[in-house]
Design a protein around this motif. Structure first.
Motif, mmCIF file in Angstrom:
data_model
loop_
_atom_site.group_PDB
_atom_site.id
_atom_site.type_symbol
_atom_site.label_atom_id
_atom_site.label_comp_id
_atom_site.label_asym_id
_atom_site.label_seq_id
_atom_site.Cartn_x
_atom_site.Cartn_y
_atom_site.Cartn_z
ATOM 1 N N LEU A 22 20.191 58.969 -65.371
ATOM 2 C CA LEU A 22 21.073 58.160 -64.538
ATOM 3 C C LEU A 22 22.508 58.519 -64.875
ATOM 4 O O LEU A 22 22.868 58.624 -66.053
ATOM 5 C CB LEU A 22 20.849 56.669 -64.782
ATOM 6 C CG LEU A 22 19.458 56.110 -64.497
ATOM 7 C CD1 LEU A 22 19.447 54.601 -64.751
ATOM 8 C CD2 LEU A 22 19.019 56.415 -63.074
ATOM 9 N N TRP A 40 23.937 66.630 -58.805
ATOM 10 C CA TRP A 40 22.932 65.560 -58.838
ATOM 11 C C TRP A 40 21.791 65.907 -57.921
ATOM 12 O O TRP A 40 21.840 66.860 -57.142
ATOM 13 C CB TRP A 40 23.550 64.216 -58.450
ATOM 14 C CG TRP A 40 24.277 64.243 -57.138
ATOM 15 C CD1 TRP A 40 23.747 64.131 -55.880
ATOM 16 C CD2 TRP A 40 25.691 64.408 -56.955
ATOM 17 N NE1 TRP A 40 24.737 64.220 -54.935
ATOM 18 C CE2 TRP A 40 25.937 64.389 -55.560
ATOM 19 C CE3 TRP A 40 26.771 64.566 -57.824
ATOM 20 C CZ2 TRP A 40 27.223 64.511 -55.017
ATOM 21 C CZ3 TRP A 40 28.043 64.698 -57.283
ATOM 22 C CH2 TRP A 40 28.256 64.661 -55.901
ATOM 23 N N VAL A 72 19.576 62.986 -56.606
ATOM 24 C CA VAL A 72 19.341 61.819 -55.749
ATOM 25 C C VAL A 72 20.636 61.035 -55.595
ATOM 26 O O VAL A 72 21.258 60.648 -56.587
ATOM 27 C CB VAL A 72 18.237 60.902 -56.336
ATOM 28 C CG1 VAL A 72 18.033 59.670 -55.461
ATOM 29 C CG2 VAL A 72 16.925 61.674 -56.476
ATOM 30 N N VAL A 79 16.494 55.300 -54.627
ATOM 31 C CA VAL A 79 16.331 55.909 -55.946
ATOM 32 C C VAL A 79 14.860 55.974 -56.336
ATOM 33 O O VAL A 79 14.357 57.039 -56.734
ATOM 34 C CB VAL A 79 17.136 55.134 -57.010
ATOM 35 C CG1 VAL A 79 16.809 55.653 -58.413
ATOM 36 C CG2 VAL A 79 18.634 55.271 -56.738
ATOM 37 N N VAL A 134 13.210 59.820 -56.700
ATOM 38 C CA VAL A 134 13.226 60.434 -58.032
ATOM 39 C C VAL A 134 11.925 61.173 -58.312
ATOM 40 O O VAL A 134 10.829 60.676 -58.059
ATOM 41 C CB VAL A 134 13.473 59.355 -59.106
ATOM 42 C CG1 VAL A 134 13.105 59.875 -60.488
ATOM 43 C CG2 VAL A 134 14.932 58.935 -59.093
ATOM 44 N N VAL A 155 20.337 61.203 -61.080
ATOM 45 C CA VAL A 155 20.625 60.169 -60.089
ATOM 46 C C VAL A 155 22.118 59.853 -60.100
ATOM 47 O O VAL A 155 22.692 59.597 -61.157
ATOM 48 C CB VAL A 155 19.810 58.890 -60.370
ATOM 49 C CG1 VAL A 155 20.123 57.816 -59.323
ATOM 50 C CG2 VAL A 155 18.314 59.201 -60.386
#
Length: 285
Positions: free
Chosen positions: A101, A219, A221, A238, A242, A248
């Motif tokens: 993340l 990135w 997503v 998300v 993923v 993300v």
């Protein structure tokens, strides 16, 4: 003047060929998006130059959902193409099965502490791509990010989407100024990554980041939480998007980010049940 039968036949053939070529051109042109015909379109993150290079410094577009490219080319800076997005070799995945993340544009005194608290509750670390101005204004939040074991990423001094179109010297000065602001708050914290605002990658900005010892970080997503679509939309985008190795893109500053904060209560239980979720390593080597 009367034409011979052979001349008339040749004229008819030429007229037919001209008509066919014109129709083929019109059909082909209709199948090409407007942006590719004109050479430039606009997107939420700035200019998107179809197949035509811009006048100065070719910029990228919105994010890609595909895997990590092999890396920047070693010749004259030809772009890497990832699902049609020019990333110039910026990393798009973690390179392992771990999901990362990332939080952009902070730190912010309202939202960053909430994000840190939720991550702490789920025993998850993340990567914070911080803006130099905000780091300078909120050094305590930089210290809190580092204290919780998260990693840091340089995100320019003031979120300059067009930075990649500037000269290498201007790019270098911006990145160094941002790094200095981060290190003023956390002198020993590694800053191993650089993320270009808007994903507007160019060869010069990738090259300068690497020269300064930072990995350009794209990135995989993007729930477009910067559009404030609501916690439900952010969370579902998300959790359904993923895959192993995904990076993300989320935001903890730059606007109303309460939807992102609330979405984490749905995102983290799902992701941690299916993947290892951790910050990108502070020392990738």
């Amino acid at each position: 003047m009367r034409l011979s039968p052979a001349a008339r036949s040749l004229g008819i053939v030429l007229l037919v060929l001209t008509a066919l070529l014109g129709s083929a051109y019109a059909i082909a042109r209709s199948l090409v998006p407007d942006g590719l015909r004109s050479g430039v379109t606009t997107s939420a993150t700035g200019p998107h130059y179809g197949d035509q290079p811009p006048p100065s410094g070719e910029t990228g577009t919105r994010p890609s959902r595909s895997g990590d490219p092999a890396g920047p080319r070693k010749d004259t800076g030809e772009p890497e193409i990832v699902d049609g997005i020019r990333t110039y070799g910026a990393r798009s995945t973690t390179g392992t099965s771990t999901v990362a993340l990332t939080f952009d544009d902070g730190p912010d005194p309202r939202y960053t502490p909430q994000v840190l608290a939720i991550l702490r509750d789920f025993n998850v670390t993340a990567t914070f791509c911080v803006v130099g101005e905000n780091a300078s204004n909120h050094p305590d939040l930089i210290q809190a990010i580092v204290a919780d074991g998260h990693t840091l990423c340089n995100h320019t001094w003031n979120h300059d989407v067009t930075l990649g179109a500037r000269s290498p010297d201007r790019i270098r000065a911006d990145l160094l100024r941002t790094t200095e602001a981060i290190r003023a708050a956390a002198p020993d914290a590694p800053i191993a990554y650089y993320r270009q605002p808007g994903g507007a990658w160019t060869y010069p900005v990738v090259s300068v980041a690497q020269e300064l010892g930072m990995i350009p970080l794209h990135w995989t997503v993007d729930p477009a939480d910067w559009r404030v679509p609501g916690a439900g939309h952010i969370a579902s985008t998300v959790t359904t998007g993923v895959e192993p190795g995904a990076v993300v893109l989320l935001h903890d500053a730059g606007g109303d980010r309460q939807g992102t904060v609330d979405a984490l209560y749905r995102i983290l239980p799902d992701l941690t049940s299916r993947f290892q979720v951790a910050a990108l390593p502070p020392d990738p080597t």
